[in-house]
Design a protein around this motif. Sequence first.
Motif, PDB file in Angstrom:
ATOM      1  N   SER A  54      -8.444  12.808   3.360  1.00  0.00           N
ATOM      2  CA  SER A  54      -9.046  11.535   3.767  1.00  0.00           C
ATOM      3  C   SER A  54      -8.194  10.361   3.303  1.00  0.00           C
ATOM      4  N   ILE A  55      -7.590  10.499   2.137  1.00  0.00           N
ATOM      5  CA  ILE A  55      -6.738   9.458   1.576  1.00  0.00           C
ATOM      6  C   ILE A  55      -5.480  10.100   1.011  1.00  0.00           C
ATOM      7  N   ILE A  56      -4.337   9.455   1.244  1.00  0.00           N
ATOM      8  CA  ILE A  56      -3.099   9.840   0.577  1.00  0.00           C
ATOM      9  C   ILE A  56      -2.772   8.737  -0.422  1.00  0.00           C
ATOM     10  N   ALA A  57      -2.867   9.065  -1.696  1.00  0.00           N
ATOM     11  CA  ALA A  57      -2.517   8.110  -2.755  1.00  0.00           C
ATOM     12  C   ALA A  57      -1.025   8.220  -3.011  1.00  0.00           C
ATOM     13  N   CYS A  58      -0.322   7.087  -2.954  1.00  0.00           N
ATOM     14  CA  CYS A  58       1.135   7.130  -3.035  1.00  0.00           C
ATOM     15  C   CYS A  58       1.674   5.960  -3.854  1.00  0.00           C
ATOM     16  N   GLU A  59       2.888   6.140  -4.386  1.00  0.00           N
ATOM     17  CA  GLU A  59       3.524   5.084  -5.186  1.00  0.00           C
ATOM     18  C   GLU A  59       3.783   3.841  -4.342  1.00  0.00           C
ATOM     19  N   ASP A  60       4.387   4.034  -3.190  1.00  0.00           N
ATOM     20  CA  ASP A  60       4.758   2.920  -2.311  1.00  0.00           C
ATOM     21  C   ASP A  60       4.379   3.307  -0.884  1.00  0.00           C
ATOM     22  N   THR A  61       3.420   2.607  -0.303  1.00  0.00           N
ATOM     23  CA  THR A  61       2.940   2.966   1.038  1.00  0.00           C
ATOM     24  C   THR A  61       4.052   2.877   2.077  1.00  0.00           C
ATOM     25  N   ARG A  62       5.029   2.008   1.867  1.00  0.00           N
ATOM     26  CA  ARG A  62       6.117   1.871   2.835  1.00  0.00           C
ATOM     27  C   ARG A  62       6.987   3.134   2.845  1.00  0.00           C
ATOM     28  N   LEU A  78      -3.108   4.800   0.389  1.00  0.00           N
ATOM     29  CA  LEU A  78      -3.601   3.923  -0.671  1.00  0.00           C
ATOM     30  C   LEU A  78      -2.554   3.855  -1.778  1.00  0.00           C
ATOM     31  N   ALA A  79      -2.089   2.650  -2.097  1.00  0.00           N
ATOM     32  CA  ALA A  79      -1.101   2.498  -3.163  1.00  0.00           C
ATOM     33  C   ALA A  79      -1.722   2.872  -4.506  1.00  0.00           C
ATOM     34  N   TYR A  80      -1.053   3.756  -5.234  1.00  0.00           N
ATOM     35  CA  TYR A  80      -1.508   4.168  -6.561  1.00  0.00           C
ATOM     36  C   TYR A  80      -0.279   4.301  -7.453  1.00  0.00           C
ATOM     37  N   HIS A  81      -0.135   3.367  -8.400  1.00  0.00           N
ATOM     38  CA  HIS A  81       1.007   3.384  -9.300  1.00  0.00           C
ATOM     39  C   HIS A  81       0.586   2.838 -10.656  1.00  0.00           C
ATOM     40  N   GLU A  82       1.524   2.757 -11.589  1.00  0.00           N
ATOM     41  CA  GLU A  82       1.173   2.409 -12.968  1.00  0.00           C
ATOM     42  C   GLU A  82       0.567   1.019 -13.105  1.00  0.00           C
ATOM     43  N   SER A 106       4.282  11.333  -4.603  1.00  0.00           N
ATOM     44  CA  SER A 106       5.187  10.343  -5.188  1.00  0.00           C
ATOM     45  C   SER A 106       6.134   9.892  -4.090  1.00  0.00           C
ATOM     46  N   ASP A 107       7.009   8.960  -4.399  1.00  0.00           N
ATOM     47  CA  ASP A 107       7.975   8.514  -3.391  1.00  0.00           C
ATOM     48  C   ASP A 107       8.871   9.659  -2.941  1.00  0.00           C
ATOM     49  N   ALA A 108       9.151  10.588  -3.839  1.00  0.00           N
ATOM     50  CA  ALA A 108       9.994  11.733  -3.511  1.00  0.00           C
ATOM     51  C   ALA A 108       9.771  12.831  -4.534  1.00  0.00           C
ATOM     52  N   GLY A 109       9.717  14.070  -4.062  1.00  0.00           N
ATOM     53  CA  GLY A 109       9.611  15.204  -4.971  1.00  0.00           C
ATOM     54  C   GLY A 109       8.192  15.520  -5.399  1.00  0.00           C
ATOM     55  N   THR A 110       8.074  16.076  -6.593  1.00  0.00           N
ATOM     56  CA  THR A 110       6.791  16.552  -7.099  1.00  0.00           C
ATOM     57  C   THR A 110       6.114  15.492  -7.950  1.00  0.00           C
ATOM     58  N   PRO A 111       4.882  15.098  -7.609  1.00  0.00           N
ATOM     59  CA  PRO A 111       4.165  14.099  -8.412  1.00  0.00           C
ATOM     60  C   PRO A 111       3.976  14.568  -9.857  1.00  0.00           C
ATOM     61  N   SER A 114       7.664  12.364 -14.338  1.00  0.00           N
ATOM     62  CA  SER A 114       8.070  10.990 -14.658  1.00  0.00           C
ATOM     63  C   SER A 114       7.302   9.952 -13.842  1.00  0.00           C
ATOM     64  N   ASP A 115       6.008  10.178 -13.620  1.00  0.00           N
ATOM     65  CA  ASP A 115       5.153   9.134 -13.055  1.00  0.00           C
ATOM     66  C   ASP A 115       3.763   9.264 -13.686  1.00  0.00           C
ATOM     67  N   PRO A 116       2.880   8.261 -13.527  1.00  0.00           N
ATOM     68  CA  PRO A 116       1.614   8.241 -14.274  1.00  0.00           C
ATOM     69  C   PRO A 116       0.480   9.054 -13.654  1.00  0.00           C
ATOM     70  N   GLY A 117       0.764   9.914 -12.710  1.00  0.00           N
ATOM     71  CA  GLY A 117      -0.297  10.638 -12.022  1.00  0.00           C
ATOM     72  C   GLY A 117      -1.143  11.527 -12.909  1.00  0.00           C
ATOM     73  N   TYR A 118      -0.627  11.879 -14.092  1.00  0.00           N
ATOM     74  CA  TYR A 118      -1.399  12.788 -14.949  1.00  0.00           C
ATOM     75  C   TYR A 118      -2.736  12.186 -15.368  1.00  0.00           C
ATOM     76  N   ARG A 119      -2.822  10.853 -15.447  1.00  0.00           N
ATOM     77  CA  ARG A 119      -4.090  10.222 -15.816  1.00  0.00           C
ATOM     78  C   ARG A 119      -5.144  10.470 -14.746  1.00  0.00           C
ATOM     79  N   LEU A 120      -4.719  10.432 -13.492  1.00  0.00           N
ATOM     80  CA  LEU A 120      -5.640  10.728 -12.396  1.00  0.00           C
ATOM     81  C   LEU A 120      -6.078  12.184 -12.459  1.00  0.00           C
TER      82      LEU A 120
END
Length: 302
Positions: A54-62, A78-82, A106-111, A114-120
């Motif tokens: 239903s939603i793709i949460a991503c670092e940069d929607t562009r 939906l933009a989701y970043h630090e 993430s913008d590339a590779g495995t979320p 080195s990004d804050p997704g672990y909090r989610l």
Amino acid sequence: MDKTDKISVERRYHLSAHAYEAPRLEPALYIVSTPIGNLGDITVRALETLAAASIIACEDTRVTATLTHKFGLKAQLLAYHEHNAEKQRPKLLETLERGEAVALVSDAGTPLVSDPGYRLVRSVLEEGYNVIPIPGASAPMAGLVASGLPSDTVVFAGFLPQKGGPKTTRLNELAAIKSTLIFFESPHRLAATLSTMAEVLGPDREAVVARELTKRFETFERGTLAEVANRYEGTTVKGEIVILIGPPEEKPEAEAADADALLLEALSDMPVSAAAKKVAKATGLDRGELYKRALSLKDGKG
């Protein structure tokens, strides 16, 4: 009627000029790996997941929009970043409460690398929902398998601190680990970081700089740390970078008398801390213990 007209628009994805319908997903957070450069590295399972979420949460929607447009995906981005995570996290949890699926990319590779997704992920698990990995491309693994360095034991260290003091401290912590070390680095800091690595980890350790992995100008620079550092000195590069460093060479255990002789020699023209560091590199002995021994020798208590 064309066969593709019967497919639900919401869960449709396109692959090789054909349209497919993705199966429905259970309400869960899906950690979806996306290509690190070459869009052809997307997996069918990743496409099905992104199409049905239903939603793709991503670092940069562009950035993610390039991927969704390529494969005809219609899910909401939906933009989701630090910087907005605290605000956006409740929205994603509400989506799960409605019985819908959320995909995290993430913008590339495995979320979460080195990004804050672990909090989610932690919040989703605390609320009692499933977290489902959808594996795929990973820059550290892509660099490792083509590096020629030992792959049986690996330490992924992510980005080093930017400032010189903390960077040196972190490298000293990693120096004695008998594993291949993997780092991320930005292009404008690459030359300085390689120089510091050669100084702290030793100029003769094997090293590989992997740049623009899976892209048209993919390159691998191999050699000793000193050699690779020299190649990048004074140069400016572009693109995503992975640095891989081979494990330290095995050194024979030094006898206490040998260590004392080396410490005394080093103490003749350098302070205690520097002497301990030098002898630790030469012998493989513990730097802290050598420091204590050097203090005793300097005070004449040896």
